[in-house]
Design a protein around this motif. Structure first.
Motif, PDB file in Angstrom:
ATOM      1  N   ARG A  12       0.841  -1.192   0.000  1.00 48.42           N
ATOM      2  CA  ARG A  12       0.000   0.000   0.000  1.00 48.42           C
ATOM      3  C   ARG A  12       0.876   1.241   0.000  1.00 48.42           C
ATOM      4  NH1 ARG A  12      -3.881  -2.292   4.575  1.00 48.42           N
ATOM      5  NH2 ARG A  12      -4.676  -4.008   3.363  1.00 48.42           N
ATOM      6  N   ARG A  13       1.878   1.263   0.889  1.00 47.31           N
ATOM      7  CA  ARG A  13       2.817   2.376   0.937  1.00 47.31           C
ATOM      8  C   ARG A  13       3.947   2.016   1.880  1.00 47.31           C
ATOM      9  NH1 ARG A  13       1.724   5.461   5.964  1.00 47.31           N
ATOM     10  NH2 ARG A  13       3.397   6.680   5.348  1.00 47.31           N
ATOM     11  N   GLY A  14       4.978   2.811   1.939  1.00 42.82           N
ATOM     12  CA  GLY A  14       6.009   2.643   2.945  1.00 42.82           C
ATOM     13  C   GLY A  14       7.241   1.916   2.464  1.00 42.82           C
ATOM     14  N   LEU A  15       7.916   1.218   3.392  1.00 41.25           N
ATOM     15  CA  LEU A  15       9.175   0.554   3.097  1.00 41.25           C
ATOM     16  C   LEU A  15       9.015  -0.639   2.165  1.00 41.25           C
ATOM     17  CD1 LEU A  15      10.707   0.441   6.674  1.00 41.25           C
ATOM     18  CD2 LEU A  15      11.388   1.926   4.813  1.00 41.25           C
ATOM     19  N   GLU A  16       7.814  -1.180   2.102  1.00 38.03           N
ATOM     20  CA  GLU A  16       7.595  -2.376   1.317  1.00 38.03           C
ATOM     21  C   GLU A  16       7.626  -2.082  -0.178  1.00 38.03           C
ATOM     22  OE1 GLU A  16       5.389  -0.805   3.165  1.00 38.03           O
ATOM     23  OE2 GLU A  16       3.849  -0.275   1.786  1.00 38.03           O
ATOM     24  N   GLY A  17       7.763  -3.122  -0.974  1.00 37.76           N
ATOM     25  CA  GLY A  17       7.753  -2.962  -2.425  1.00 37.76           C
ATOM     26  C   GLY A  17       7.318  -4.262  -3.058  1.00 37.76           C
ATOM     27  N   PRO A  18       6.655  -4.222  -4.213  1.00 37.24           N
ATOM     28  CA  PRO A  18       6.143  -5.444  -4.809  1.00 37.24           C
ATOM     29  C   PRO A  18       7.235  -6.297  -5.435  1.00 37.24           C
ATOM     30  CG  PRO A  18       5.675  -3.572  -6.207  1.00 37.24           C
ATOM     31  CD  PRO A  18       6.282  -3.044  -4.948  1.00 37.24           C
ATOM     32  N   TYR A  19       8.353  -5.693  -5.769  1.00 41.90           N
ATOM     33  CA  TYR A  19       9.479  -6.406  -6.353  1.00 41.90           C
ATOM     34  C   TYR A  19      10.712  -6.072  -5.538  1.00 41.90           C
ATOM     35  CZ  TYR A  19       5.981  -6.616  -9.931  1.00 41.90           C
ATOM     36  OH  TYR A  19       4.811  -6.825 -10.583  1.00 41.90           O
ATOM     37  N   ARG A  20      11.875  -6.415  -6.027  1.00 38.52           N
ATOM     38  CA  ARG A  20      13.098  -6.096  -5.299  1.00 38.52           C
ATOM     39  C   ARG A  20      13.260  -4.578  -5.202  1.00 38.52           C
ATOM     40  NH1 ARG A  20      16.575  -9.520  -3.511  1.00 38.52           N
ATOM     41  NH2 ARG A  20      18.713  -8.963  -3.164  1.00 38.52           N
ATOM     42  N   ALA A  21      13.612  -4.089  -4.010  1.00 35.87           N
ATOM     43  CA  ALA A  21      13.793  -2.666  -3.788  1.00 35.87           C
ATOM     44  C   ALA A  21      15.092  -2.435  -3.041  1.00 35.87           C
ATOM     45  CB  ALA A  21      12.621  -2.098  -2.993  1.00 35.87           C
ATOM     46  N   THR A  22      15.537  -1.213  -2.997  1.00 35.33           N
ATOM     47  CA  THR A  22      16.791  -0.882  -2.330  1.00 35.33           C
ATOM     48  C   THR A  22      16.552   0.197  -1.288  1.00 35.33           C
ATOM     49  OG1 THR A  22      18.028  -1.375  -4.336  1.00 35.33           O
ATOM     50  CG2 THR A  22      19.138  -0.036  -2.699  1.00 35.33           C
ATOM     51  N   ILE A  23      17.165  -0.012  -0.120  1.00 36.79           N
ATOM     52  CA  ILE A  23      17.132   1.006   0.928  1.00 36.79           C
ATOM     53  C   ILE A  23      18.586   1.378   1.208  1.00 36.79           C
ATOM     54  CG2 ILE A  23      16.608   1.521   3.326  1.00 36.79           C
ATOM     55  CD1 ILE A  23      14.504  -0.600   3.259  1.00 36.79           C
ATOM     56  N   THR A  24      18.932   2.625   1.102  1.00 39.77           N
ATOM     57  CA  THR A  24      20.275   3.072   1.470  1.00 39.77           C
ATOM     58  C   THR A  24      20.224   3.932   2.727  1.00 39.77           C
ATOM     59  OG1 THR A  24      20.069   4.941  -0.023  1.00 39.77           O
ATOM     60  CG2 THR A  24      21.174   2.982  -0.869  1.00 39.77           C
ATOM     61  N   GLY A  25      19.077   4.153   3.226  1.00 40.68           N
ATOM     62  CA  GLY A  25      18.831   4.956   4.418  1.00 40.68           C
ATOM     63  C   GLY A  25      17.392   5.431   4.297  1.00 40.68           C
ATOM     64  N   HIS A  26      16.711   5.601   5.383  1.00 40.43           N
ATOM     65  CA  HIS A  26      15.299   5.910   5.286  1.00 40.43           C
ATOM     66  C   HIS A  26      14.882   6.741   6.487  1.00 40.43           C
ATOM     67  CE1 HIS A  26      11.333   5.180   3.573  1.00 40.43           C
ATOM     68  NE2 HIS A  26      10.897   5.057   4.809  1.00 40.43           N
ATOM     69  N   THR A  27      14.095   7.769   6.236  1.00 40.23           N
ATOM     70  CA  THR A  27      13.493   8.548   7.309  1.00 40.23           C
ATOM     71  C   THR A  27      12.009   8.237   7.337  1.00 40.23           C
ATOM     72  OG1 THR A  27      15.097  10.319   7.053  1.00 40.23           O
ATOM     73  CG2 THR A  27      13.064  10.858   8.214  1.00 40.23           C
ATOM     74  N   VAL A  28      11.506   7.863   8.502  1.00 43.84           N
ATOM     75  CA  VAL A  28      10.104   7.507   8.655  1.00 43.84           C
ATOM     76  C   VAL A  28       9.347   8.701   9.227  1.00 43.84           C
ATOM     77  CG1 VAL A  28       8.486   5.968   9.826  1.00 43.84           C
ATOM     78  CG2 VAL A  28      10.695   5.087   9.056  1.00 43.84           C
ATOM     79  N   THR A  29       8.258   9.063   8.565  1.00 47.42           N
ATOM     80  CA  THR A  29       7.337  10.071   9.059  1.00 47.42           C
ATOM     81  C   THR A  29       5.970   9.415   9.116  1.00 47.42           C
ATOM     82  OG1 THR A  29       8.606  11.824   8.012  1.00 47.42           O
ATOM     83  CG2 THR A  29       6.364  12.363   8.660  1.00 47.42           C
ATOM     84  N   GLY A  30       5.297   9.480  10.256  1.00 41.20           N
ATOM     85  CA  GLY A  30       4.009   8.805  10.381  1.00 41.20           C
ATOM     86  C   GLY A  30       4.223   7.316  10.577  1.00 41.20           C
ATOM     87  N   THR A  31       3.413   6.496   9.898  1.00 41.48           N
ATOM     88  CA  THR A  31       3.488   5.045  10.039  1.00 41.48           C
ATOM     89  C   THR A  31       3.845   4.394   8.715  1.00 41.48           C
ATOM     90  OG1 THR A  31       1.850   5.076  11.807  1.00 41.48           O
ATOM     91  CG2 THR A  31       2.227   2.970  10.722  1.00 41.48           C
ATOM     92  N   GLU A  32       4.846   3.517   8.749  1.00 39.27           N
ATOM     93  CA  GLU A  32       5.243   2.705   7.600  1.00 39.27           C
ATOM     94  C   GLU A  32       4.747   1.293   7.871  1.00 39.27           C
ATOM     95  OE1 GLU A  32       6.811   3.794   4.940  1.00 39.27           O
ATOM     96  OE2 GLU A  32       7.701   5.688   5.572  1.00 39.27           O
ATOM     97  N   TYR A  33       3.918   0.742   6.978  1.00 43.34           N
ATOM     98  CA  TYR A  33       3.383  -0.600   7.133  1.00 43.34           C
ATOM     99  C   TYR A  33       4.229  -1.577   6.331  1.00 43.34           C
ATOM    100  CZ  TYR A  33      -0.604   1.829   9.054  1.00 43.34           C
ATOM    101  OH  TYR A  33      -1.407   2.637   9.826  1.00 43.34           O
ATOM    102  N   LEU A  34       4.583  -2.699   6.967  1.00 42.23           N
ATOM    103  CA  LEU A  34       5.402  -3.712   6.297  1.00 42.23           C
ATOM    104  C   LEU A  34       4.548  -4.905   5.906  1.00 42.23           C
ATOM    105  CD1 LEU A  34       8.594  -3.772   8.546  1.00 42.23           C
ATOM    106  CD2 LEU A  34       8.157  -2.423   6.497  1.00 42.23           C
TER     107      LEU A  34
END
Length: 190
Positions: A12-34
């Motif tokens: 729906r939104r957030g850190l998740e992704g439907p395919y392979r994704a890359t995180i090099t650093g992340h700032t969370v604002t509000g709620t991130e659903y996994l």
């Protein structure tokens, strides 16, 4: 080194992704659903937006939030509703890696086999100004189960429960725990 993860169902939104994704650093604002476990194999920092207790990573009582074989730092976050099912480490499974918690709360995470919030397998956990509340494990270590090193400084444990031993922390024979300024309403098994 980038960090990769996969989702099990459409996001729906957030850190998740439907395919392979890359995180090099992340700032969370509000709620991130996994919707899948975030796998950390490199060095990653995930930080809240600076307001303590307002940035949240939520496993929706569906998924373990983090699998750490590299180095993960969580700053100013609430990690909640993570569920490893019949596996170990509801909030995070540390597999010979390092997790550093600064101003972070693990709340309502669960595991049937140990470490409701964190299962540390021969890795290192550093927790500073951190809170563990209402985490459960059917086996040992309601909040933390460790066979590695755990360093606690200015940490609070409350409302955690283990079916066997160590509502707060369960220390396996080859692990080590160092605690400074720790407040706990829960039992340690060290």
């Amino acid at each position: 080194m980038a960090t990769h993860f996969r989702a099990r169902r459409p996001p729906r939104r957030g850190l998740e992704g439907p395919y392979r994704a890359t995180i090099t650093g992340h700032t969370v604002t509000g709620t991130e659903y996994l919707y899948s476990t975030v796998e950390i194999s490199g060095t990653t920092v995930i930080a809240g937006d600076g307001s303590y207790g307002t940035a949240t990573v939520d496993g929706l009582s569906y998924v373990r939030c983090f699998y750490v074989s590299g180095s993960l730092t969580l700053k100013n976050l609430v990690v909640q509703n993570c569920d490893a099912g019949d596996a170990k480490g509801g909030g995070a499974y540390v597999d010979q890696g390092t997790i550093t918690l600064v101003g972070t709360t693990f709340h309502n995470c669960r595991s049937l086999r140990g470490g409701g919030a964190i299962f540390n397998y021969d890795g290192t956990v550093h927790a500073f100004s951190t809170i563990f509340t209402d985490n459960t494990a059917t086996n040992n270590g309601g909040a933390v189960f460790t066979t590695g090193v755990v360093v606690l400084n200015d940490v609070f444990f409350g409302g955690n429960a283990a079916g066997s031993y160590g509502d707060a922390v369960f220390l396996e024979t080859n692990g080590a725990v160092t605690a400074t300024d720790v407040t706990s309403a829960d039992v340690f098994h060290v």
